[in-house]
Design an enzyme around this catalytic site. Structure first.
Site: not given
Ligand SMILES: C[S@@+](CC[C@H](N)C(=O)[O-])C[C@H]1O[C@@H](n2cnc3c(N)ncnc32)[C@H](O)[C@@H]1O
Length: 235
Positions: A84
């Site tokens: 992000s």
């Molecule tokens: C915007 S990215 C997050 C960035 C992260 N917090 C970082 O600091 O790099 C969103 C993340 O949520 C994960 N994601 C999406 N749906 C999810 C779920 N149901 N459970 C866990 N992770 C999930 C995606 O694979 C992705 O890696």
């Protein structure tokens, strides 16, 4: 023999001088990010700013993205996911007010950067990632960088982490139409949850949920954001 020993130690010295110069360069880049982007955009919580100054974002992005690590922008991390934008990471951190000893759940580990920022405040962090490759890479990266207070699990965070609940704070870094009920249940009295809610392409907003001591929940829509969607089913 003497000359071999000398040239080896000279090479080692040169390596550590370069490492120190690199560290100085990245530290200055983080300072600029804080001074030129985070503070002007309203980040004022001192624990959050200290964490943003400390966590080496360049270690959380792929090598070809390193030159952009301290720009205030999201960057690709593989599996069509992103790390992000720094101001959004800082804002979510500031909103949940992590402090030493607090128990924090993150849904959406991605690179592990947001988890590291939360942990840098002294909070204990449990974080869930739906892609196995991202979860494993983040677990290795966080261990290498010394973030022993973060536990990474591969799984679908929609159901939260019941075994470790309740949490003083919950940060969801992917968007959905509504907040998963399990996450609201797993929030402790007095706890705060932040999550993007709405259509990822149209009208997503960052929502803050506060649960009072009696378990009543108040929800506030804060500002428009754009996050990747919360997926269902492990990958
Ligand atoms: C915007 S990215 C997050 C960035 C992260 N917090 C970082 O600091 O790099 C969103 C993340 O949520 C994960 N994601 C999406 N749906 C999810 C779920 N149901 N459970 C866990 N992770 C999930 C995606 O694979 C992705 O890696």
């Amino acid at each position: 023999m003497t000359s071999i020993t000398l040239s080896l130690s000279t090479a080692l010295d040169a390596g550590s001088v370069q490492a120190q110069a690199d560290e100085k360069h990245w530290r200055a880049a983080r300072e600029r990010l804080v001074a030129e982007h985070l503070i002007p955009q309203g980040i004022s919580d001192s624990a959050t700013l200290t964490a943003m100054r400390a966590v080496p974002r360049h270690e959380f992005v792929p090598p070809d993205q390193r030159p952009y690590a301290y720009e205030d922008t999201p960057l690709p991390i593989g599996n069509e996911q992103t790390i992000s934008q720094p101001v959004v990471v800082a804002l979510m951190t500031q909103l949940v007010r992590p402090r030493p000893g607090m128990r924090v759940l993150e849904v959406g580990t991605g690179s592990g950067y947001q988890a590291a920022v939360l942990a840098e405040t002294g909070a204990r962090v449990w974080t869930i990632e739906i892609f196995r490759t991202l979860a494993e890479a983040a677990r290795r990266r966080l261990a290498r960088l010394g973030y022993g207070g973060v536990t990474v699990r591969h799984g679908d965070g929609y159901a939260g982490w019941p075994d470790k609940a309740p949490f003083d704070a919950i940060v969801v870094t992917a968007g959905a139409d509504s907040i998963p009920p399990a996450l609201i249940q797993q929030l402790a009295p007095g706890g705060r949850l932040v999550m993007p809610v709405g259509d990822p392409l149209l009208d997503q907003e960052l929502v803050l949920i506060e649960k009072d001591a009696g378990g009543r929940v108040v929800s506030r829509r804060l500002l428009p954001v754009r996050f990747v969607p919360l997926l269902r089913g492990v990958r």
